[in-house]
Design a protein around this motif. Sequence first.
Motif, PDB file in Angstrom:
ATOM      1  N   PRO A   1       0.843  -1.200   0.000  1.00  0.00           N
ATOM      2  CA  PRO A   1       0.000   0.000   0.000  1.00  0.00           C
ATOM      3  C   PRO A   1       0.881   1.254   0.000  1.00  0.00           C
ATOM      4  O   PRO A   1       1.869   1.328   0.721  1.00  0.00           O
ATOM      5  CB  PRO A   1      -0.781  -0.115   1.309  1.00  0.00           C
ATOM      6  CG  PRO A   1      -0.758  -1.569   1.642  1.00  0.00           C
ATOM      7  CD  PRO A   1       0.557  -2.079   1.130  1.00  0.00           C
ATOM      8  N   GLY A   2       0.535   2.198  -0.851  1.00  0.00           N
ATOM      9  CA  GLY A   2       1.277   3.442  -0.911  1.00  0.00           C
ATOM     10  C   GLY A   2       2.425   3.437  -1.905  1.00  0.00           C
ATOM     11  O   GLY A   2       3.159   4.415  -1.990  1.00  0.00           O
TER      12      GLY A   2
ATOM     13  N   TYR B   1       6.332   6.574  -3.676  1.00  0.00           N
ATOM     14  CA  TYR B   1       5.724   6.003  -2.475  1.00  0.00           C
ATOM     15  C   TYR B   1       5.154   7.096  -1.579  1.00  0.00           C
ATOM     16  O   TYR B   1       5.600   8.244  -1.611  1.00  0.00           O
ATOM     17  CB  TYR B   1       6.736   5.144  -1.703  1.00  0.00           C
ATOM     18  CG  TYR B   1       7.802   5.953  -0.991  1.00  0.00           C
ATOM     19  CD1 TYR B   1       7.693   6.240   0.367  1.00  0.00           C
ATOM     20  CD2 TYR B   1       8.909   6.437  -1.676  1.00  0.00           C
ATOM     21  CE1 TYR B   1       8.652   6.989   1.015  1.00  0.00           C
ATOM     22  CE2 TYR B   1       9.873   7.186  -1.040  1.00  0.00           C
ATOM     23  CZ  TYR B   1       9.743   7.457   0.308  1.00  0.00           C
ATOM     24  OH  TYR B   1      10.692   8.207   0.955  1.00  0.00           O
ATOM     25  N   ASP B   2       4.168   6.710  -0.808  1.00  0.00           N
ATOM     26  CA  ASP B   2       3.531   7.601   0.153  1.00  0.00           C
ATOM     27  C   ASP B   2       4.217   7.386   1.501  1.00  0.00           C
ATOM     28  O   ASP B   2       4.068   6.322   2.104  1.00  0.00           O
ATOM     29  CB  ASP B   2       2.045   7.264   0.253  1.00  0.00           C
ATOM     30  CG  ASP B   2       1.304   8.137   1.247  1.00  0.00           C
ATOM     31  OD1 ASP B   2       1.948   8.846   2.055  1.00  0.00           O
ATOM     32  OD2 ASP B   2       0.067   8.107   1.218  1.00  0.00           O
TER      33      ASP B   2
ATOM     34  N   GLY C   1       3.538   8.308   4.309  1.00  0.00           N
ATOM     35  CA  GLY C   1       2.598   8.072   5.402  1.00  0.00           C
ATOM     36  C   GLY C   1       2.153   6.617   5.487  1.00  0.00           C
ATOM     37  O   GLY C   1       1.561   6.204   6.477  1.00  0.00           O
ATOM     38  N   LYS C   2       2.466   5.846   4.439  1.00  0.00           N
ATOM     39  CA  LYS C   2       2.047   4.452   4.402  1.00  0.00           C
ATOM     40  C   LYS C   2       3.202   3.460   4.418  1.00  0.00           C
ATOM     41  O   LYS C   2       3.044   2.325   4.858  1.00  0.00           O
ATOM     42  CB  LYS C   2       1.185   4.196   3.164  1.00  0.00           C
ATOM     43  CG  LYS C   2      -0.125   4.930   3.199  1.00  0.00           C
ATOM     44  CD  LYS C   2      -0.982   4.577   2.009  1.00  0.00           C
ATOM     45  CE  LYS C   2      -2.316   5.327   2.080  1.00  0.00           C
ATOM     46  NZ  LYS C   2      -3.159   5.026   0.922  1.00  0.00           N
ATOM     47  N   VAL C   3       4.357   3.877   3.901  1.00  0.00           N
ATOM     48  CA  VAL C   3       5.492   2.961   3.813  1.00  0.00           C
ATOM     49  C   VAL C   3       6.783   3.769   3.844  1.00  0.00           C
ATOM     50  O   VAL C   3       6.819   4.918   3.405  1.00  0.00           O
ATOM     51  CB  VAL C   3       5.396   2.092   2.527  1.00  0.00           C
ATOM     52  CG1 VAL C   3       5.548   2.932   1.283  1.00  0.00           C
ATOM     53  CG2 VAL C   3       6.368   0.937   2.551  1.00  0.00           C
TER      54      VAL C   3
END
Length: 67
Positions: A27-28, A43-44, A46-48
């Motif tokens: 995810p992300g 990539y995000d 906040g997620k990874v």
Amino acid sequence: MQHLKLTIEGMSCDHCVHAVEKALSAPGVENRAVRVGSAELDYDPGKVTPEALVAAIGEEGFAAKVA
């Protein structure tokens, strides 16, 4: 989204590329461009984290580091 480039040791074939693509299916994570010896992705944070992605690649048997 942030951009990340990784260098990956131990890859030698399409099977290796698929294994790394699987490891980066988190995810992300988006826009994976995996080739023998490297990967680029967005990539995000906040997620990874980059560390988590390097660890996931390590679980597939390859040594990765941020380029």
